[in-house]
Design a protein around this motif. Structure first.
Motif, PDB file in Angstrom:
ATOM      1  N   ILE A   1       0.837  -1.202   0.000  1.00 56.84           N
ATOM      2  CA  ILE A   1       0.000   0.000   0.000  1.00 56.84           C
ATOM      3  C   ILE A   1       0.874   1.255   0.000  1.00 56.84           C
ATOM      4  CG2 ILE A   1      -1.680   1.337   1.330  1.00 56.84           C
ATOM      5  CD1 ILE A   1      -2.888  -1.053  -0.100  1.00 56.84           C
ATOM      6  N   ALA A   2       1.959   1.222   0.738  1.00 59.57           N
ATOM      7  CA  ALA A   2       2.877   2.372   0.750  1.00 59.57           C
ATOM      8  C   ALA A   2       3.433   2.626  -0.652  1.00 59.57           C
ATOM      9  CB  ALA A   2       4.017   2.120   1.735  1.00 59.57           C
ATOM     10  N   GLU A   3       3.742   1.548  -1.368  1.00 59.68           N
ATOM     11  CA  GLU A   3       4.235   1.701  -2.739  1.00 59.68           C
ATOM     12  C   GLU A   3       3.130   2.225  -3.649  1.00 59.68           C
ATOM     13  OE1 GLU A   3       7.046   1.663  -5.777  1.00 59.68           O
ATOM     14  OE2 GLU A   3       7.301   1.392  -3.611  1.00 59.68           O
ATOM     15  N   ALA A   4       1.907   1.711  -3.486  1.00 56.55           N
ATOM     16  CA  ALA A   4       0.786   2.199  -4.287  1.00 56.55           C
ATOM     17  C   ALA A   4       0.539   3.683  -4.029  1.00 56.55           C
ATOM     18  CB  ALA A   4      -0.473   1.385  -3.974  1.00 56.55           C
ATOM     19  N   ASP A   5       0.631   4.085  -2.773  1.00 56.96           N
ATOM     20  CA  ASP A   5       0.454   5.500  -2.417  1.00 56.96           C
ATOM     21  C   ASP A   5       1.481   6.374  -3.133  1.00 56.96           C
ATOM     22  OD1 ASP A   5      -0.692   7.639  -0.603  1.00 56.96           O
ATOM     23  OD2 ASP A   5       1.396   7.675   0.077  1.00 56.96           O
TER      24      ASP A   5
ATOM     25  N   ALA B   1       2.203  10.332  -7.652  1.00 61.79           N
ATOM     26  CA  ALA B   1       2.984  10.843  -8.785  1.00 61.79           C
ATOM     27  C   ALA B   1       2.096  11.245  -9.962  1.00 61.79           C
ATOM     28  CB  ALA B   1       3.993   9.798  -9.236  1.00 61.79           C
ATOM     29  N   CYS B   2       0.863  10.697 -10.008  1.00 63.53           N
ATOM     30  CA  CYS B   2      -0.031  10.974 -11.139  1.00 63.53           C
ATOM     31  C   CYS B   2      -0.625  12.377 -11.008  1.00 63.53           C
ATOM     32  CB  CYS B   2      -1.147   9.929 -11.182  1.00 63.53           C
ATOM     33  SG  CYS B   2      -2.338  10.180 -12.518  1.00 63.53           S
ATOM     34  N   VAL B   3      -0.581  13.158 -12.110  1.00 62.56           N
ATOM     35  CA  VAL B   3      -1.096  14.536 -12.099  1.00 62.56           C
ATOM     36  C   VAL B   3      -2.328  14.695 -12.987  1.00 62.56           C
ATOM     37  CG1 VAL B   3       1.148  15.546 -11.522  1.00 62.56           C
ATOM     38  CG2 VAL B   3       0.512  15.250 -13.931  1.00 62.56           C
ATOM     39  N   HIS B   4      -2.949  13.589 -13.364  1.00 63.00           N
ATOM     40  CA  HIS B   4      -4.204  13.589 -14.146  1.00 63.00           C
ATOM     41  C   HIS B   4      -4.059  14.191 -15.537  1.00 63.00           C
ATOM     42  CE1 HIS B   4      -6.050  13.284 -10.052  1.00 63.00           C
ATOM     43  NE2 HIS B   4      -5.302  14.331  -9.757  1.00 63.00           N
ATOM     44  N   CYS B   5      -2.871  14.278 -16.084  1.00 63.17           N
ATOM     45  CA  CYS B   5      -2.684  15.011 -17.345  1.00 63.17           C
ATOM     46  C   CYS B   5      -3.372  14.345 -18.535  1.00 63.17           C
ATOM     47  CB  CYS B   5      -1.198  15.207 -17.632  1.00 63.17           C
ATOM     48  SG  CYS B   5      -0.308  13.678 -18.019  1.00 63.17           S
ATOM     49  N   GLY B   6      -3.487  13.032 -18.510  1.00 64.49           N
ATOM     50  CA  GLY B   6      -4.172  12.331 -19.595  1.00 64.49           C
ATOM     51  C   GLY B   6      -3.319  12.051 -20.814  1.00 64.49           C
ATOM     52  N   PHE B   7      -2.020  12.341 -20.762  1.00 59.25           N
ATOM     53  CA  PHE B   7      -1.171  12.028 -21.911  1.00 59.25           C
ATOM     54  C   PHE B   7      -1.220  10.526 -22.227  1.00 59.25           C
ATOM     55  CE2 PHE B   7       2.106  15.755 -21.646  1.00 59.25           C
ATOM     56  CZ  PHE B   7       1.063  16.640 -21.859  1.00 59.25           C
ATOM     57  N   CYS B   8      -1.396   9.723 -21.189  1.00 57.26           N
ATOM     58  CA  CYS B   8      -1.394   8.263 -21.360  1.00 57.26           C
ATOM     59  C   CYS B   8      -2.538   7.770 -22.237  1.00 57.26           C
ATOM     60  CB  CYS B   8      -1.459   7.581 -20.007  1.00 57.26           C
ATOM     61  SG  CYS B   8      -2.891   8.078 -18.993  1.00 57.26           S
ATOM     62  N   THR B   9      -3.629   8.518 -22.303  1.00 58.25           N
ATOM     63  CA  THR B   9      -4.783   8.035 -23.074  1.00 58.25           C
ATOM     64  C   THR B   9      -4.477   7.935 -24.560  1.00 58.25           C
ATOM     65  OG1 THR B   9      -5.676  10.281 -23.307  1.00 58.25           O
ATOM     66  CG2 THR B   9      -6.405   9.003 -21.397  1.00 58.25           C
TER      67      THR B   9
ATOM     68  N   ASN C   1       4.678   4.755 -12.128  1.00 59.74           N
ATOM     69  CA  ASN C   1       5.002   3.348 -12.378  1.00 59.74           C
ATOM     70  C   ASN C   1       3.701   2.544 -12.407  1.00 59.74           C
ATOM     71  OD1 ASN C   1       5.935   0.627 -12.353  1.00 59.74           O
ATOM     72  ND2 ASN C   1       7.886   1.355 -11.552  1.00 59.74           N
ATOM     73  N   TYR C   2       3.002   2.663 -13.520  1.00 61.18           N
ATOM     74  CA  TYR C   2       1.717   1.985 -13.680  1.00 61.18           C
ATOM     75  C   TYR C   2       1.872   0.472 -13.599  1.00 61.18           C
ATOM     76  CZ  TYR C   2      -2.609   0.443 -15.927  1.00 61.18           C
ATOM     77  OH  TYR C   2      -3.797  -0.186 -16.210  1.00 61.18           O
ATOM     78  N   MET C   3       3.008  -0.063 -14.047  1.00 59.32           N
ATOM     79  CA  MET C   3       3.222  -1.502 -14.044  1.00 59.32           C
ATOM     80  C   MET C   3       3.061  -2.076 -12.637  1.00 59.32           C
ATOM     81  SD  MET C   3       6.532  -3.751 -15.302  1.00 59.32           S
ATOM     82  CE  MET C   3       7.692  -3.197 -14.052  1.00 59.32           C
ATOM     83  N   HIS C   4       3.721  -1.487 -11.665  1.00 57.24           N
ATOM     84  CA  HIS C   4       3.651  -2.012 -10.308  1.00 57.24           C
ATOM     85  C   HIS C   4       2.269  -1.799  -9.688  1.00 57.24           C
ATOM     86  CE1 HIS C   4       8.316  -1.692  -9.951  1.00 57.24           C
ATOM     87  NE2 HIS C   4       7.923  -2.799 -10.550  1.00 57.24           N
ATOM     88  N   LEU C   5       1.573  -0.750 -10.103  1.00 52.91           N
ATOM     89  CA  LEU C   5       0.237  -0.496  -9.576  1.00 52.91           C
ATOM     90  C   LEU C   5      -0.767  -1.510 -10.115  1.00 52.91           C
ATOM     91  CD1 LEU C   5      -1.383   1.491  -7.780  1.00 52.91           C
ATOM     92  CD2 LEU C   5      -1.962   2.729  -9.889  1.00 52.91           C
ATOM     93  N   VAL C   6      -0.756  -1.744 -11.420  1.00 52.23           N
ATOM     94  CA  VAL C   6      -1.730  -2.673 -11.998  1.00 52.23           C
ATOM     95  C   VAL C   6      -1.404  -4.112 -11.595  1.00 52.23           C
ATOM     96  CG1 VAL C   6      -0.657  -3.172 -14.262  1.00 52.23           C
ATOM     97  CG2 VAL C   6      -3.153  -3.041 -14.056  1.00 52.23           C
ATOM     98  N   ASP C   7      -0.126  -4.427 -11.415  1.00 49.21           N
ATOM     99  CA  ASP C   7       0.228  -5.762 -10.924  1.00 49.21           C
ATOM    100  C   ASP C   7      -0.359  -5.995  -9.531  1.00 49.21           C
ATOM    101  OD1 ASP C   7       1.617  -6.405 -13.201  1.00 49.21           O
ATOM    102  OD2 ASP C   7       3.610  -6.033 -12.359  1.00 49.21           O
ATOM    103  N   GLN C   8      -0.283  -4.970  -8.690  1.00 50.69           N
ATOM    104  CA  GLN C   8      -0.859  -5.085  -7.347  1.00 50.69           C
ATOM    105  C   GLN C   8      -2.377  -5.247  -7.417  1.00 50.69           C
ATOM    106  OE1 GLN C   8      -1.128  -2.527  -3.204  1.00 50.69           O
ATOM    107  NE2 GLN C   8       0.634  -2.169  -4.534  1.00 50.69           N
ATOM    108  N   ALA C   9      -3.011  -4.530  -8.337  1.00 51.44           N
ATOM    109  CA  ALA C   9      -4.465  -4.645  -8.503  1.00 51.44           C
ATOM    110  C   ALA C   9      -4.851  -6.053  -8.955  1.00 51.44           C
ATOM    111  CB  ALA C   9      -4.960  -3.613  -9.500  1.00 51.44           C
ATOM    112  N   ARG C  10      -4.074  -6.618  -9.868  1.00 56.55           N
ATOM    113  CA  ARG C  10      -4.380  -7.975 -10.346  1.00 56.55           C
ATOM    114  C   ARG C  10      -4.276  -8.993  -9.204  1.00 56.55           C
ATOM    115  NH1 ARG C  10      -4.594  -7.391 -15.865  1.00 56.55           N
ATOM    116  NH2 ARG C  10      -3.006  -6.096 -16.870  1.00 56.55           N
TER     117      ARG C  10
END
Length: 436
Positions: free
Chosen positions: A15-19, A24-32, A91-100
């Motif tokens: 959870i600390a890593e997810a936090d 770090a995310c600023v909602h910019c939406g470039f990723c879309t 680091n979306y990779m580590h976040l989505v891995d945790q979600a899975r």
């Protein structure tokens, strides 16, 4: 992004890593703009930004995942194009891995879906079982055309079975050499490496590792296939089955470092970039394991994609011209996961091939491990888009650095699809690939 985790929640290292990632995310939406599912579906919840919101709410409120959350997380390919695009380094990779992993633990999937995922997680990492499953699938392929089309856009069990049967090859090559085999360097030995045997690749295309062995030994590098090596864990890791993935990682760390201590290793080479991305992440995956944290970090540092290592060798090309136009497909796990973009193309160009970039090269082909089985409709659309883009450069061959991409793309084109190392082996005296 503001988060509201309690102090008790933050005591959990995950959870600390997810936090940290969420903040770090600023909602910019470039990723879309570079997310394949958002490009296809146009749904904000099928973009990295949308998924980040869903994961944040699930983790903060510590609730079991809802059906809606699971649907959109399942649709993520883990292609990591968003990480290449993100200006904030999320680091979306580590976040989505945790979600899975959370979904696998806390969500009750329908029985048929649980059974399918259990079968995939059991069979695919075990080459002998996978080989037998491919033999059985050959007999089942004629039945694929008889299966009914799905009644809705949501892929049901029949659609997934049809996708599995369609991916099965018409024939299987003979097995490659066994673990424990050592291939001596020709002439003076200039280095010694371990070569990952892989699981699906050693069944579907053992010629890839054979090409790597031929090229390396020809240039003075001794190659060992380490005994007791297992699947790298990528397949079960991306299914959320982290217990299995981490057990495999620990077993491999012991096998590889044991070999390194006995006989020395300059590197652990990987010819399947999906595997390479996960092995390079062993240090993170086992960071909280007191016994394996340091050894895992050492293995991650030793791991290299085959093109990374070969780029440091002075290759000796054969004396013959090759006016072969190659469309280079940059596997997501290589360009986004490992940030290796130029080396494969430079190696091919230096060794006589005419290399063409593929339009929309940042978009996934739809393979993504087991994705083309679990999400066959989206995967097929992405494959067709990829094949259409490849066709615009009119190649004689298509080169890629990942077996999943190779199988996926080959299902939509008659142009030979080969591994980058096969072309480099050919250029330096090996057989011409793509003839079988």
């Amino acid at each position: 992004m503001k988060t509201e985790f309690s102090l008790a929640q933050l005591a959990d290292p995950d959870i600390a890593e997810a936090d940290k990632i969420l903040r770090a995310c600023v909602h910019c939406g470039f990723c879309t703009a570079t997310c394949p599912t958002y490009v296809l579906l146009g749904d904000e919840l099928d973009s990295p930004r949308g998924r980040i919101y869903l994961i944040k709410e699930m983790l903060e409120k510590n609730r079991p995942p809802t059906r809606e959350v699971v649907k959109h997380i399942d649709r993520c390919l883990s292609c990591l194009a968003c990480m290449t695009t993100c200006p904030s380094g999320v680091n979306y990779m580590h976040l989505v891995d945790q979600a899975r992993a959370r979904i696998e633990r806390d969500y009750a999937r329908p029985l048929t879906e649980r059974a399918l995922r259990a079968v995939l997680g059991w069979v695919l990492p075990r080459p002998q079982l996978f080989r037998w499953s491919m033999i059985l699938a050959r007999f089942g392929r004629p039945l694929a055309a008889l299966l009914p089309a799905p009644a809705s856009a949501s892929p049901g069990l029949l659609r997934r079975i049809k996708a599995m049967l369609a991916l099965a090859p018409g024939r299987l090559p003979k097995p490659g050499p066994a673990g424990g085999t050592v291939f001596p360097a020709q002439g003076e030995r200039r280095g010694r490496v371990a070569l990952l045997q892989g699981c699906a690749q050693q069944v579907l295309a053992p010629r890839i590792n054979q090409a790597a062995i031929n090229l390396l030994t020809r240039h003075g590098i001794e190659v060992v296939l380490v005994k007791d090596e297992q699947c790298c864990g990528a397949l079960t890791h991306h299914l959320g089955q982290d217990g299995d993935a981490l057990a495999r990682a620990r077993a491999n760390i012991g096998a590889w470092l044991g070999e390194a201590e006995r006989n020395g290793l300059d590197a652990i080479l990987v010819t399947a970039s999906g595997c390479g991305t996960v092995i390079k992440d062993y240090g993170y995956m086992l960071r909280e394991d007191r016994d394996f944290a340091a050894p895992a970090a050492r293995v991650s540092a030793l791991a290299k994609d085959i093109t990374e290592y070969v780029g440091g060798i002075e290759l000796q090309p054969a004396q013959q011209r090759r006016d072969i136009t190659v469309a280079y497909h940059s596997a997501c796990s290589l360009q986004h996961g490992q940030k290796i973009t130029h080396a494969p193309k430079e190696l091919l160009s230096k060794n006589g091939f005419v290399v063409k970039d593929v339009p929309e090269s940042h978009l996934c082909c739809g393979s993504a491990g087991t994705y083309n089985i679990l999400q066959p409709d989206i995967a097929s659309r992405l494959r067709d888009r990829k094949v259409a883009n490849i066709a615009t450069v009119k190649p004689d061959m298509i080169a890629a650095g990942n077996i999943g991409c190779m199988v996926q793309i080959a299902g939509g084109t008659s142009v030979p699809v080969v591994h980058t190392i096969e072309l480099l082996d050919w250029a330096t005296g090996g057989p011409r690939p793509g003839l079988s």
